[in-house]
Design a protein around this motif. Structure first.
Motif, PDB file in Angstrom:
ATOM      1  N   VAL A  20       0.847  -1.190   0.000  1.00 24.18           N
ATOM      2  CA  VAL A  20       0.000   0.000   0.000  1.00 24.18           C
ATOM      3  C   VAL A  20       0.883   1.241   0.000  1.00 24.18           C
ATOM      4  O   VAL A  20       1.818   1.352   0.786  1.00 24.18           O
ATOM      5  N   GLY A  21       0.592   2.144  -0.925  1.00 28.21           N
ATOM      6  CA  GLY A  21       1.285   3.422  -1.000  1.00 28.21           C
ATOM      7  C   GLY A  21       0.489   4.451  -0.234  1.00 28.21           C
ATOM      8  O   GLY A  21      -0.731   4.526  -0.357  1.00 28.21           O
ATOM      9  N   LEU A  22       1.187   5.253   0.562  1.00 25.46           N
ATOM     10  CA  LEU A  22       0.549   6.259   1.415  1.00 25.46           C
ATOM     11  C   LEU A  22       1.249   7.594   1.251  1.00 25.46           C
ATOM     12  O   LEU A  22       2.418   7.644   0.854  1.00 25.46           O
ATOM     13  N   CYS A  23       0.552   8.659   1.589  1.00 26.43           N
ATOM     14  CA  CYS A  23       1.125  10.001   1.583  1.00 26.43           C
ATOM     15  C   CYS A  23       0.731  10.677   2.894  1.00 26.43           C
ATOM     16  O   CYS A  23      -0.461  10.808   3.191  1.00 26.43           O
ATOM     17  N   ALA A  24       1.726  11.101   3.673  1.00 26.61           N
ATOM     18  CA  ALA A  24       1.461  11.682   5.003  1.00 26.61           C
ATOM     19  C   ALA A  24       0.581  12.925   4.931  1.00 26.61           C
ATOM     20  O   ALA A  24      -0.258  13.138   5.800  1.00 26.61           O
ATOM     21  N   GLU A  25       0.757  13.741   3.896  1.00 24.98           N
ATOM     22  CA  GLU A  25      -0.002  14.974   3.787  1.00 24.98           C
ATOM     23  C   GLU A  25      -1.443  14.754   3.309  1.00 24.98           C
ATOM     24  O   GLU A  25      -2.288  15.643   3.437  1.00 24.98           O
ATOM     25  N   PHE A  26      -1.722  13.572   2.768  1.00 27.84           N
ATOM     26  CA  PHE A  26      -3.060  13.206   2.307  1.00 27.84           C
ATOM     27  C   PHE A  26      -3.444  11.857   2.928  1.00 27.84           C
ATOM     28  O   PHE A  26      -3.458  10.828   2.250  1.00 27.84           O
ATOM     29  N   PRO A  27      -3.738  11.835   4.232  1.00 34.34           N
ATOM     30  CA  PRO A  27      -3.963  10.565   4.927  1.00 34.34           C
ATOM     31  C   PRO A  27      -5.180   9.770   4.449  1.00 34.34           C
ATOM     32  O   PRO A  27      -5.270   8.579   4.719  1.00 34.34           O
ATOM     33  N   SER A  28      -6.080  10.403   3.727  1.00 31.84           N
ATOM     34  CA  SER A  28      -7.256   9.669   3.250  1.00 31.84           C
ATOM     35  C   SER A  28      -7.000   8.960   1.924  1.00 31.84           C
ATOM     36  O   SER A  28      -7.846   8.198   1.456  1.00 31.84           O
ATOM     37  N   LEU A  29      -5.833   9.179   1.318  1.00 32.63           N
ATOM     38  CA  LEU A  29      -5.515   8.547   0.035  1.00 32.63           C
ATOM     39  C   LEU A  29      -4.580   7.358   0.231  1.00 32.63           C
ATOM     40  O   LEU A  29      -3.706   7.382   1.087  1.00 32.63           O
ATOM     41  N   SER A  30      -4.760   6.344  -0.606  1.00 35.23           N
ATOM     42  CA  SER A  30      -3.843   5.192  -0.605  1.00 35.23           C
ATOM     43  C   SER A  30      -3.928   4.519  -1.959  1.00 35.23           C
ATOM     44  O   SER A  30      -4.835   4.791  -2.753  1.00 35.23           O
ATOM     45  N   TRP A  31      -2.960   3.614  -2.223  1.00 32.22           N
ATOM     46  CA  TRP A  31      -2.941   2.883  -3.481  1.00 32.22           C
ATOM     47  C   TRP A  31      -2.414   1.475  -3.222  1.00 32.22           C
ATOM     48  O   TRP A  31      -1.330   1.307  -2.686  1.00 32.22           O
ATOM     49  N   LEU A  32      -3.197   0.477  -3.581  1.00 35.41           N
ATOM     50  CA  LEU A  32      -2.788  -0.924  -3.420  1.00 35.41           C
ATOM     51  C   LEU A  32      -2.199  -1.441  -4.724  1.00 35.41           C
ATOM     52  O   LEU A  32      -2.706  -1.140  -5.802  1.00 35.41           O
ATOM     53  N   ALA A  33      -1.133  -2.225  -4.597  1.00 36.63           N
ATOM     54  CA  ALA A  33      -0.498  -2.802  -5.784  1.00 36.63           C
ATOM     55  C   ALA A  33       0.286  -4.048  -5.402  1.00 36.63           C
ATOM     56  O   ALA A  33       0.614  -4.268  -4.236  1.00 36.63           O
ATOM     57  N   ALA A  34       0.621  -4.828  -6.411  1.00 32.78           N
ATOM     58  CA  ALA A  34       1.340  -6.088  -6.191  1.00 32.78           C
ATOM     59  C   ALA A  34       2.795  -5.876  -5.786  1.00 32.78           C
ATOM     60  O   ALA A  34       3.366  -6.700  -5.076  1.00 32.78           O
ATOM     61  N   THR A  35       3.399  -4.762  -6.225  1.00 34.45           N
ATOM     62  CA  THR A  35       4.811  -4.521  -5.915  1.00 34.45           C
ATOM     63  C   THR A  35       4.963  -3.162  -5.230  1.00 34.45           C
ATOM     64  O   THR A  35       4.124  -2.269  -5.407  1.00 34.45           O
ATOM     65  N   PRO A  36       6.047  -2.982  -4.469  1.00 37.41           N
ATOM     66  CA  PRO A  36       6.284  -1.680  -3.850  1.00 37.41           C
ATOM     67  C   PRO A  36       6.401  -0.556  -4.885  1.00 37.41           C
ATOM     68  O   PRO A  36       5.873   0.536  -4.673  1.00 37.41           O
ATOM     69  N   ALA A  37       7.066  -0.816  -5.987  1.00 39.11           N
ATOM     70  CA  ALA A  37       7.241   0.210  -7.017  1.00 39.11           C
ATOM     71  C   ALA A  37       5.895   0.640  -7.600  1.00 39.11           C
ATOM     72  O   ALA A  37       5.655   1.834  -7.825  1.00 39.11           O
ATOM     73  N   GLU A  38       5.012  -0.322  -7.822  1.00 42.54           N
ATOM     74  CA  GLU A  38       3.681   0.009  -8.353  1.00 42.54           C
ATOM     75  C   GLU A  38       2.850   0.774  -7.326  1.00 42.54           C
ATOM     76  O   GLU A  38       2.103   1.694  -7.686  1.00 42.54           O
ATOM     77  N   ALA A  39       2.989   0.421  -6.065  1.00 41.64           N
ATOM     78  CA  ALA A  39       2.257   1.126  -5.010  1.00 41.64           C
ATOM     79  C   ALA A  39       2.731   2.577  -4.906  1.00 41.64           C
ATOM     80  O   ALA A  39       1.923   3.494  -4.767  1.00 41.64           O
ATOM     81  N   LEU A  40       4.042   2.780  -5.007  1.00 39.97           N
ATOM     82  CA  LEU A  40       4.588   4.137  -4.951  1.00 39.97           C
ATOM     83  C   LEU A  40       4.145   4.945  -6.167  1.00 39.97           C
ATOM     84  O   LEU A  40       3.693   6.091  -6.020  1.00 39.97           O
ATOM     85  N   ALA A  41       4.238   4.367  -7.341  1.00 39.17           N
ATOM     86  CA  ALA A  41       3.808   5.072  -8.553  1.00 39.17           C
ATOM     87  C   ALA A  41       2.320   5.412  -8.477  1.00 39.17           C
ATOM     88  O   ALA A  41       1.906   6.519  -8.861  1.00 39.17           O
TER      89      ALA A  41
END
Length: 109
Positions: A20-41
């Motif tokens: 799961v990709g997260l952003c501290a400044e936008f705590p309500s947003l996230s992105w699930l992906a199979a790989t860390p790189a995909e989650a970050l992107a």
């Protein structure tokens, strides 16, 4: 606003069995992906879209944590007994209460 300045993190979600990709400044947003790189992107893309949308609608956009100015000061309230104990410990060590507490915070003690 440059969305590259935001604070991103990727972690494993056991519940979702994905990264799961997260952003501290936008705590309500996230992105699930199979790989860390995909989650970050994914989270970077979502945040960039959100910033563009907020800007287009005249909404205030969060200032990135990295771009904020910090004074180095904050206040914390503690019970009087703990304040006394820390003041005694600082005196015994020959340091200021501020220096003692700062050292404890830095060490995680």
């Amino acid at each position: 606003m440059n969305s590259d300045h935001y604070t991103y993190r990727v972690t494993w979600s056991a519940e979702d069995a994905e990264h799961v990709g997260l952003c501290a400044e936008f705590p309500s947003l996230s992105w699930l992906a199979a790989t860390p790189a995909e989650a970050l992107a994914g989270i970077r893309s979502v945040v960039a879209d959100c910033v563009r949308d907020m800007s287009a609608h005249g909404e205030p956009v969060p200032v990135p944590l990295a771009d904020r100015r910090y004074s180095g000061e904050f206040k914390v309230r503690i019970p009087p007994e703990q304040h006394r104990r820390l003041a005694i410990e600082a005196s015994e060590q020959g340091v200021s209460l501020n220096r003692l507490v700062s050292a404890k915070l830095a060490s995680g003690a």
